[in-house]
Write an enzyme that holds these catalytic residues in place. Structure first.
Site, PDB file in Angstrom:
ATOM      1  CG  ASP A   1      -4.600  -1.827  14.730  1.00  0.00           C
ATOM      2  OD1 ASP A   1      -3.423  -1.797  15.380  1.00  0.00           O
ATOM      3  OD2 ASP A   1      -4.542  -1.955  13.803  1.00  0.00           O
TER       4      ASP A   1
ATOM      5  CD  GLU B   1      -3.701  -5.333  14.540  1.00  0.00           C
ATOM      6  OE1 GLU B   1      -3.195  -5.374  13.408  1.00  0.00           O
ATOM      7  OE2 GLU B   1      -5.005  -5.491  15.029  1.00  0.00           O
TER       8      GLU B   1
ATOM      9  CE1 TYR C   1      -5.260   1.896  10.742  1.00  0.00           C
ATOM     10  CE2 TYR C   1      -5.873   1.055  12.884  1.00  0.00           C
ATOM     11  CZ  TYR C   1      -5.494   0.883  11.612  1.00  0.00           C
ATOM     12  OH  TYR C   1      -5.804  -0.579  11.151  1.00  0.00           O
TER      13      TYR C   1
ATOM     14  NE  ARG D   1      -3.087  -8.357  13.187  1.00  0.00           N
ATOM     15  CZ  ARG D   1      -3.847  -8.547  12.135  1.00  0.00           C
ATOM     16  NH1 ARG D   1      -4.112  -9.454  11.796  1.00  0.00           N
ATOM     17  NH2 ARG D   1      -4.063  -7.107  11.720  1.00  0.00           N
TER      18      ARG D   1
ATOM     19  CD  GLU E   1      -7.401  -7.073   9.930  1.00  0.00           C
ATOM     20  OE1 GLU E   1      -7.661  -5.969   9.766  1.00  0.00           O
ATOM     21  OE2 GLU E   1      -6.226  -7.353   9.372  1.00  0.00           O
TER      22      GLU E   1
ATOM     23  CG  ASN F   1      -2.224   0.976   1.119  1.00  0.00           C
ATOM     24  OD1 ASN F   1      -2.003   1.712   0.034  1.00  0.00           O
ATOM     25  ND2 ASN F   1      -2.983   0.666   1.914  1.00  0.00           N
TER      26      ASN F   1
ATOM     27  CD1 TRP G   1      -1.489   7.714  10.401  1.00  0.00           C
ATOM     28  CD2 TRP G   1      -1.405   5.770   9.458  1.00  0.00           C
ATOM     29  NE1 TRP G   1      -2.788   7.231   9.909  1.00  0.00           N
ATOM     30  CE2 TRP G   1      -2.687   5.994   9.345  1.00  0.00           C
ATOM     31  CE3 TRP G   1      -0.724   4.343   9.117  1.00  0.00           C
ATOM     32  CZ2 TRP G   1      -3.455   5.177   8.852  1.00  0.00           C
ATOM     33  CZ3 TRP G   1      -1.719   3.693   8.393  1.00  0.00           C
ATOM     34  CH2 TRP G   1      -2.942   3.984   8.377  1.00  0.00           C
TER      35      TRP G   1
ATOM     36  CG  HIS H   1      -1.995   1.256  13.172  1.00  0.00           C
ATOM     37  ND1 HIS H   1      -1.410   2.331  12.484  1.00  0.00           N
ATOM     38  CD2 HIS H   1      -2.258   0.490  12.442  1.00  0.00           C
ATOM     39  CE1 HIS H   1      -1.603   1.849  10.885  1.00  0.00           C
ATOM     40  NE2 HIS H   1      -2.019   0.877  11.079  1.00  0.00           N
TER      41      HIS H   1
ATOM     42  NE  ARG I   1      -9.496  -2.575  13.478  1.00  0.00           N
ATOM     43  CZ  ARG I   1      -8.792  -1.974  12.546  1.00  0.00           C
ATOM     44  NH1 ARG I   1      -7.672  -2.554  12.273  1.00  0.00           N
ATOM     45  NH2 ARG I   1      -9.100  -0.950  11.887  1.00  0.00           N
TER      46      ARG I   1
ATOM     47  CG  HIS J   1     -12.062  -4.076  10.591  1.00  0.00           C
ATOM     48  ND1 HIS J   1     -11.165  -3.193   9.904  1.00  0.00           N
ATOM     49  CD2 HIS J   1     -11.440  -5.039  10.972  1.00  0.00           C
ATOM     50  CE1 HIS J   1      -9.910  -4.121   9.828  1.00  0.00           C
ATOM     51  NE2 HIS J   1     -10.210  -4.931  10.239  1.00  0.00           N
TER      52      HIS J   1
ATOM     53  CD  GLU K   1      -0.880  -4.058  10.529  1.00  0.00           C
ATOM     54  OE1 GLU K   1      -0.966  -3.032  10.210  1.00  0.00           O
ATOM     55  OE2 GLU K   1      -1.955  -4.742  10.958  1.00  0.00           O
TER      56      GLU K   1
END
Length: 405
Positions: A213, A239, A159, A286, A342, A37, A405, A215, A147, A122, A265
């Site tokens: 999360d 998370e 976020y 993850r 997820e 991404n 972020w 993040h 989540r 989510h 992740e």
């Protein structure tokens, strides 16, 4: 079965995806996903300019040797772009081999360890009222795990929270030529989240599993404070509570709370986990198939994790294509130490390009029984699609300091 050709497609239906199409002399085609991404063109170039020329003439069935050839042979190892490119090739070759065998891919990974895959959805809201409505929607859809992300008082954006309350799709990457900047206030966050969990538990009780999360935004001390404040509400996990590059810092967090921890992740190889797994500083790994080097590498990672009772929780956002997501489901079905999957879903226009056999019913995903991945790709539609520049946001503290972020 010899590889005769391979194409790389960067498409923009709903969002950007990087799709590898590998062809063989037997007419069997395999698909792979190399989407990173905000850096899609880098992954596409790596594949198109440096990897595809090496594939032509190779035996499509020598999956492990091809993986090692691309990983060791480049000399420059690891990193999201390299590992996404290797993952795309690896998954495409598994797709080819499973189609040639006439079996769904999970059969080549050892067969089914379960008949269905538990997933979490989510839920989000700009405030607690909207969040409660969103949680109810996920429950009505059949999810048994959700989540929860919510707006933080005093911050314009947070976020995981959709700015349009009528939309369920969250896409953080914007269509501008540079990242949007979002403000972050840790103290406001730490003061608000326990009350959010309390409200959700009061409304829905203990029958629904709640995930959250962070993040990467907290220090280990701040993360310990958050986790301890959430213990009365029995989270399924928190998370990415803190940046995991320095694994030693997770010892403080592990020693301070009984709340399960998920991370990984943004990791790309088993080497990124190290002590996190060996010292059991986390409960869930993850990494995604797309960013973790493919099915071959992820199977090894999760087999290693199983020795320490660390379970899988493969990253499943909408910026991993249906090809990468289907690969994750086949792995979920096969491994013993599965935890949860997820499931964020996709904008409807994505399915103008991809057809999928997997399905969602009653809180579980079902992978399907077609040979290979069970995913189709419309090359003609892909060629008619355009890449659109998009970047993930960046975060700053209220004084202007750059933050995670």
């Amino acid at each position: 079965m010899i590889i005769t050709d391979a194409d790389v497609h960067v498409t923009g239906r709903g969002r950007n995806f990087v799709t590898l199409v590998v062809r063989t002399d037997a007419g069997v085609i395999g698909l792979g996903d190399a989407t990173v991404n905000g850096r899609e063109l880098a992954a596409a170039s790596y594949l198109r300019d440096h990897v595809v020329p090496l594939l032509v003439g190779r035996d499509a069935f020598t999956i492990e040797d091809t993986w090692q050839y691309l990983y060791r042979g480049a000399y420059w190892r690891r990193g999201p772009i390299t590992m996404a490119a290797i993952a795309a090739v690896d998954v495409a070759l598994w797709d080819i081999k499973a189609k040639a065998a006439g079996m769904p891919l999970y059969q080549l990974l050892g067969g089914a360890s379960r008949s269905r895959v538990r997933t979490y959805g989510h839920a989000n809201g700009r405030d607690t009222v909207e969040l409660l409505e969103s949680v109810q929607q996920r429950i009505d859809e059949g999810f048994t795990a959700v989540r929860i992300q919510v707006g933080i008082p005093g911050l314009d954006k947070t976020y995981g929270v959709v700015s349009d309350p009528t939309s369920t799709a969250y896409e953080p990457a914007n269509g501008h030529h540079r990242p949007e900047e979002e403000l972050w206030d840790t103290e406001r966050y730490l003061l608000s989240i326990p009350g959010v969990f309390a409200a959700v538990r009061e409304r829905f009780g203990e029958d629904i599993a709640l995930l959250h999360d962070v993040h990467h935004r907290l220090t280990p001390t701040e993360a310990s404070r958050l986790a301890r404040s959430l213990e009365p509400y029995h989270p399924f996990w928190i998370e990415d509570p803190s940046p995991a590059e320095n694994t030693r810092l997770f010892r403080q967090l592990r020693q301070s709370t009984t709340v399960p921890i998920a991370t990984g992740e943004i990791f790309n190889t088993v080497w990124d986990y190290g002590a996190l797994i060996e010292e059991r500083l986390i409960d869930f790994a993850r990494s995604s198939v797309t960013h973790g080097g493919g099915l071959s590498a992820m199977k090894k990672l999760l087999d290693f994790a199983s020795l320490f009772q660390v379970r899988s929780a493969i990253h499943g956002p909408s910026d991993i294509s249906p090809v990468g997501f289907a690969a994750a489901l086949h792995l979920d079905v096969a491994i013993h130490n599965f935890g949860i999957q997820e499931f964020m879903g996709y904008p409807s226009e994505v399915f103008d390009l991809f057809s999928v056999e997997y399905s969602f019913r009653d809180g579980y995903l079902h992978v399907g029984e077609s040979p290979g991945l069970g995913v189709g790709f419309d090359v003609a539609a892909a060629k008619a699609s355009e890449y659109r520049s998009a970047y993930l946001p960046v975060a700053r503290l209220v004084d202007g300091t750059m933050h995670d972020w």
